[in-house]
Design a protein around this motif. Structure first.
Motif, short mmCIF file in Angstrom:
data_model
loop_
_atom_site.label_atom_id
_atom_site.label_comp_id
_atom_site.label_asym_id
_atom_site.label_seq_id
_atom_site.Cartn_x
_atom_site.Cartn_y
_atom_site.Cartn_z
N SER A 84 0.93 4.14 6.75
CA SER A 84 -0.51 4.38 6.69
C SER A 84 -1.18 3.55 7.76
CB SER A 84 -1.08 4.04 5.30
OG SER A 84 -0.60 4.93 4.32
N LEU B 217 -6.73 4.84 -0.68
CA LEU B 217 -5.55 4.04 -1.05
C LEU B 217 -5.79 3.16 -2.27
CD1 LEU B 217 -4.29 2.91 2.48
CD2 LEU B 217 -3.55 4.86 1.12
N ASP C 285 -10.09 10.76 5.82
CA ASP C 285 -9.36 9.54 5.49
C ASP C 285 -8.88 9.59 4.04
OD1 ASP C 285 -10.04 8.82 8.01
OD2 ASP C 285 -11.60 7.40 7.44
N VAL D 102 -9.93 0.66 0.09
CA VAL D 102 -8.97 0.73 1.19
C VAL D 102 -8.67 2.20 1.46
CG1 VAL D 102 -6.72 -0.04 2.04
CG2 VAL D 102 -8.01 -1.48 0.45
N LEU E 261 0.84 -1.19 0.00
CA LEU E 261 0.00 0.00 0.00
C LEU E 261 0.88 1.25 0.00
CD1 LEU E 261 -2.74 -1.01 2.60
CD2 LEU E 261 -2.80 -1.26 0.12
N PRO F 253 -4.24 1.55 7.52
CA PRO F 253 -5.27 1.13 6.56
C PRO F 253 -6.45 0.41 7.21
CG PRO F 253 -3.38 -0.34 6.46
CD PRO F 253 -3.02 0.74 7.44
N TYR F 254 -7.60 0.63 6.61
CA TYR F 254 -8.80 -0.17 6.86
C TYR F 254 -9.52 -0.33 5.53
CZ TYR F 254 -11.65 4.10 6.70
OH TYR F 254 -12.28 5.24 6.31
N ALA F 255 -10.44 -1.27 5.46
CA ALA F 255 -11.11 -1.60 4.21
C ALA F 255 -12.62 -1.51 4.37
CB ALA F 255 -10.71 -3.00 3.73
N LYS G 247 0.69 7.34 3.16
CA LYS G 247 -0.02 8.62 3.13
C LYS G 247 0.33 9.53 4.31
CE LYS G 247 -2.58 8.17 -0.58
NZ LYS G 247 -2.51 9.12 -1.70
N ASP H 56 -6.78 5.13 4.36
CA ASP H 56 -5.85 5.41 5.46
C ASP H 56 -6.59 6.25 6.50
OD1 ASP H 56 -3.65 6.06 7.10
OD2 ASP H 56 -3.24 7.85 5.90
#
Length: 1068
Positions: free
Chosen positions: A335, A392, A389, A381, A320, A337-339, A323, A383
């Motif tokens: 980052s 990504l 947010d 995805v 990824l 990350p979450y999805a 950011k 950040d």
């Protein structure tokens, strides 16, 4: 009739308006000037008021910023409306003008051959549109307005002052008819586009409030289902309509609702309205219009059973983009990350993984699929940041591919960003078979699922109506579906769906309440175990309510379906649990209680049948020029590169600068199966600093390559005026013999280019069946084990078994192997929350010594506790169309064959070689004693001429027994120079190796030369070493000159040659 000129028009009269040149025209012009001056003067009023009130100038600036933002949103909406109207008014001309635009920008009937342009429907719609406007005016004035006035005392003066649908009707851009699996059903997809000039104004006279809508856009694909088809008129029983995906909406507000165009409120208001539309017109919601009286199963038509369930395992992501920035961007962080996972209106959000560009989520979601084809799985995805947010990347996948494959486990590239996301997608069929329940529950126990445990079944409840509810309490009756007023026999015709973990122990609880939900009119509790014994797992009957009247009852239809994964994709464990409830180990019983321990694995018939597709991207011709300079006045060229997508993987070539006829000469490899319908997607782009320009695309069906084994074609690039691409595709079938491995390695070294990665020599197929005797957690509790298989930088993680020291995985993985003699298979068994349970390292050299290159037995783990049963087999990849045959020469390390005339074997095949036969004799010393390695050492070289690319190729493999002139070992490198030229353009050199007399290089060098020019040159090979750290002087360790006119350049055998110092002649 006279028409006054529009406000802001010029001073001269309009000749077509009929206005006389004097009198009223001059007055109107003066009034327009005064009005314009008054508006500008009005802008200064807030400044004066702020100063008079002693307020800060910040309030004025804030108001000015709001106005500018509002004005910008309004102008963008108006521009969008004008552009959309222009497109719909003159669609054919616009389509012809943009014929070379991408498919995404063309109407559906141009992009897809199975989408038809139904212009006759638009003509009907245009003629009906005014009458629909009259109907809407009556509906709003006679029905909606009285209902609004009666809903609130403050709205008693609410009225619609203007209702006009305008002159722009809704248009149907394309119609697609899907072949339905049912004969009593017709499926249509209507690509609708409404760019309307409607105007609806409302007024609340009591508060002098006016608001309304002036112009709207709505674009989307509306699915229309005609069912059931009957033998009675009107043939079609009902029409169901819904949007498969959320349509796009843009509204132009007027009056007080102008405030909704303020930045921030604009997107919020459109989203709220879109949510209202989705509540009844986006899957799983449908609008049902019955066409026949007394139609049966209306609720089931409005909410049919799902086509299936997709279990989405969101496993991980990798690569990824970063950011997070610190110290004003000077320090780059990572980052968080979450999805977000979406299927229709079903949305799931993963947990946030802090500061990780390769997050591991390990989460599982279950979604209902209602329409195939049509629905998509979308993963986005982000950040996580305190303010907004960062995006990504995203990926989309049609659910039809999951239905076709059963199970998809792959890394999917993220569009709009970088990196990949790892998903395992499983299609679960809905079976009316209670006997499958125990098997499914057993399988679910071995699945580690979070945040919710896996489901074993779904329950669909069709709540039809109630009868004889208590009269004193039944003025208004409500469920979660909505209130039914003034009746004790309400009709809901509503549907509800529930996921079930274990229907044997769960219950359905139904409560009927009044609208205030203060009083319960009746209740029903039904154990779902009753459904397991019902025919087809279905109950369609009246149910008596408890705590209600003596005759109060509900009519419901309950349908239970088992979620079953096809056994051809997984293997269910039929062994009893190895641990009882209190955690103590049971006593081993007879073979009837537990099957005997297997001595070999039992993979399915598809194991080890993969092929390798080798893709050679050679060159392109006549590409279009995209680069422009000096504002477009000077036309440049392009910087092309190629993107490949095949078998769920993506590849990208290097960029060739400023060339419309580029030569890449790169090779890519991917493991493919024999699944029909696979395609290789190829796209060519021009590399730019901002957004890369599109240069064309083409597709190649893999069926031809997999059947014939070879394809070498020039492919015409689509969607562009000119351009073609030269590809060579070869299917490599693994062979279970090591006899040709050395030849394969040598051929690969000759074929490898500077830009390509090392070619694969073999495929390793691994089948991991089970493990036994794994260590316990804290000495008593069984672990939750999973295994990771790794070769080089490629890994495969199995599913997690639940609470067992003898897990059964039944999983396979394949790996590309480049150096079978040195690589190894690494296996790690770990437990969730318990760490490392054991590991195994299996050198591939051991598999090379095994019969048919296969090992299949139990392997002990390194911790001394536990074993794994696996099968590992190698398949050597022999190319039949490489154009090179190489046979290895064996040399004794203590002697040199340079004193003899070496017999170089192999060469280009007669079908592909255009190089005349040239015989290579390395000049050597007259003394036979020089057969041994001399005091200066030797260098191993391969020199050959690649006729198709018109290149001279040299590979510097290694050196041995170099001279040590001082106390320290040298730092050698090899320098190559084409004589008689001594320019920097013909000079090549290897990397430098530290402190060694036997360096390994394996580096390839190329010179673009015609064959006749090559034969006039000599290749000077020098082995040098740095004298010191601070000095630029180089110590010559040895040198040799090769006369290319005396070499057989069609051959590709590696040779050891011996060097001499300059004082000793510098020649062999």
């Amino acid at each position: 009739m006279e028409h006054p000129p529009e406000e802001g028009s010029g001073s001269g009269p309009d000749p077509g308006s009929g206005v006389p040149p004097g009198g009223p025209g001059a007055a109107s012009e003066a009034l327009a000037v005064l009005t314009s001056f008054g508006r500008r003067l009005l802008v200064l009023v807030p400044v004066y008021l702020a100063g008079a009130a002693g307020l800060s100038v910040g309030f004025v600036l804030f108001g000015l910023a709001l106005y500018v933002g509002w004005r910008r949103v309004r102008d963008e909406k108006q521009r969008s409306l004008r552009a959309a109207r222009q497109l719909l008014d003159d669609e054919e001309r616009i389509t012809a003008k943009t014929l070379y635009m991408s498919h995404r920008e063309l109407p559906a009937w141009v992009s897809f051959p199975d989408v038809e342009k139904a212009e006759w429907l638009n003509k009907i719609m245009a003629q009906v549109w005014p009458f629909l406007g009259q109907y809407m005016e009556k509906l709003l004035a006679e029905t909606v307005a009285p209902a609004v006035r009666g809903s609130n005392p403050h709205l008693q003066t609410f009225t619609f002052t203007r209702v006009e649908l305008g002159e722009k009707p809704l248009r149907i851009i394309g119609v697609k008819v899907h072949p339905s699996q049912r004969k009593d059903q017709i499926l249509l997809d209507l690509n609708i586009s409404y760019v309307g000039d409607l105007q609806i104004d409302v007024e609340i006279k009591k508060y002098f409030c006016k608001a309304g809508v002036k112009g709207m856009q709505l674009h989307g694909i509306l699915r229309v289902i005609l069912e059931p088809l009957t033998g009675d008129l009107p043939i079609v029983g009902a029409v169901s309509m819904f949007f498969i995906k959320r349509p796009t909406l843009d509204i132009n507000w007027t009056g007080m609702t102008n405030l909704l165009d303020i930045p921030g409120l604009s997107s919020l208001s459109d989203t709220m309205i879109m949510d209202s539309i989705a509540a009844f017109l986006v899957l799983p919601n449908r609008l049902l219009v019955p066409l026949m009286p007394d139609l049966q199963d209306v609720a089931q038509l409005r909410s049919p059973l799902p086509r299936g369930i997709i279990r989405i395992h969101l496993l991980a992501a990798r690569g990824l983009s970063s950011k997070d920035k610190y110290v004003k961007g000077l320090i780059e962080g990572k980052s968080d990350p979450y999805a977000l996972v979406r299927v229709g209106t079903q949305t799931f959000c993963s947990r946030v993984i802090n500061e990780d560009l390769n997050p591991q989520w390990g989460e599982t979601y279950e979604v209902m699929v209602h329409e195939v084809p049509g629905q998509e799985i979308e993963v986005e995805v982000f950040d996580k940041d305190p303010d907004k947010d960062d995006f990504l990347g995203r990926m989309k996948l049609d659910v039809g591919k999951v239905l076709q494959a059963g199970v998809l486990d792959d890394w999917y590239p993220l569009q709009g960003g970088q990196g990949q996301v790892h998903l395992r997608l499983e299609w679960l069929s809905l079976l009316p078979d209670a006997e499958k329940l125990e098997q499914v529950l057993q399988w679910n126990r071995g699945i580690s699922s979070r945040p919710e445990p896996p489901s074993a079944a779904i329950l669909v409840v069709y709540l039809d109506r109630a009868q004889d509810l208590p009269v004193s309490l039944a003025s208004r009756v409500t469920t979660e579906q909505g209130a039914i007023y003034n009746t004790n026999c309400p009709v809901w015709e509503a549907a509800f769906r529930f996921f079930l973990q274990d229907p044997r122990s769960q219950e359905l609880d139904v409560q009927v309440k009044d609208d205030s939900r203060a009083l319960t009119l009746g209740a029903l509790t039904l154990p779902l175990a009753r459904l397991l014994t019902a025919p087809e797992l279905t109950m369609d009957q009246w149910f008596q309510l408890s705590g209600s009247g003596p005759n109060s009852r509900l009519y419901m239809k309950l349908i239970l379906r088992i979620l079953y994964l096809d056994s051809s994709h997984i293997s269910f464990s039929t062994m009893p649990s190895a641990w009882d409830a209190d955690g103590e180990s049971p006593q081993r019983g007879s073979s009837v209680d537990a099957p005997p321990r297997p001595s070999h694995t039992t993979p399915d018939s598809h194991f080890g049948t993969e092929n390798v597709l080798r893709i050679h991207v050679l060159e392109a011709q006549d590409l279009i020029a995209k680069d422009r300079f000096l504002g477009g006045l000077v036309k440049g060229k392009s910087d092309p590169y190629v993107k490949l997508k095949v078998a769920g993987r993506s590849f990208r070539s290097h960029v060739v600068r400023e060339d419309l006829n580029p030569r890449w000469n790169e090779a890519f490899e991917v493991i493919v199966t024999s699944v029909p319908g696979q395609e290789l997607d190829v796209e060519v782009f021009d590399k730019d600093l901002d957004k890369d320009d599109f240069l064309g695309r083409c597709k190649v069906s893999l069926t031809t390559v997999l059947n014939s084994g070879f394809l070498d074609e020039w492919l015409t690039l689509e969607d562009v005026p000119s351009g073609r691409l030269h590809l060579r595709l070869e299917r490599l079938t693994p062979r279970p013999t090591a006899a040709e491995l050395e030849e394969v390695l040598q051929v690969n070294s000759l074929l490898q280019t500077q830009k390509s990665s090392e070619l694969a020599a073999a495929v390793l197929s691994v089948y991991l069946e089970r493990a036994e005797g794994l260590p316990l957690r804290k000495g008593t509790k069984p672990p939750n084990p999973y295994a990771t298989l790794t070769v080089g930088e490629t890994s495969h993680k199995t599913k997690t078994a639940s609470q067992t020291s003898a897990p059964i995985w039944d999983e396979s993985a394949s790996f590309l192997i480049r150096k079978p003699h040195t690589e190894s298979l690494e296996l790690q068994v770990r437990g969730e929350g318990s760490g490392n349970l054991g590991s195994l390292s299996l050198p591939l050299s051991e598999i090379l010594q095994a019969d048919r290159l296969c090992v299949d037995h139990w392997f002990a783990l390194s911790n001394g506790q536990g074993q794994v049963l696996l099968r590992a087999q190698l398949g050597i990849l022999v190319s039949q169309h490489s154009g090179v045959e190489a046979h290895s020469h064996s040399y004794s390390p203590s002697s040199s064959s340079l004193s003899e005339e070496p017999e170089l074997l192999g060469g280009l095949s007669h079908a592909t070689s255009s190089v005349p036969e040239l015989r290579h004799r390395l000049t050597h010393g007259d003394s036979p004693s020089e057969a041994a390695i001399g005091p200066l050492g030797q260098v191993k070289l391969t020199v050959w001429y690649y006729s198709e690319e018109q290149k001279l190729v040299s590979i510097v493999h290694s050196c041995r027994a170099l001279r040590q002139s001082g106390r320290d070992l040298p730092d050698p490198y090899v320098s190559l120079l084409l004589l008689p030229d001594k320019s920097r353009g013909t000079k090549r050199k290897t990397s430098q190796k530290k402190r060694t007399l036997n360096p390994e290089f394996s580096e390839r060098f190329e010179w673009e030369l015609p064959l006749d020019g090559t034969l006039k040159r000599k290749l000077e090979v020098s082995v040098k070493s740095n004298s010191s750290f601070m000095s630029r002087e180089r110590e010559l360790l040895g040198k040799v000159q090769l006369d290319l006119s005396e070499m057989d350049l069609s051959q590709g055998a590696a040779q050891w040659v011996e060097g001499k110092t300059a004082r000793g002649g510098a020649y062999l």
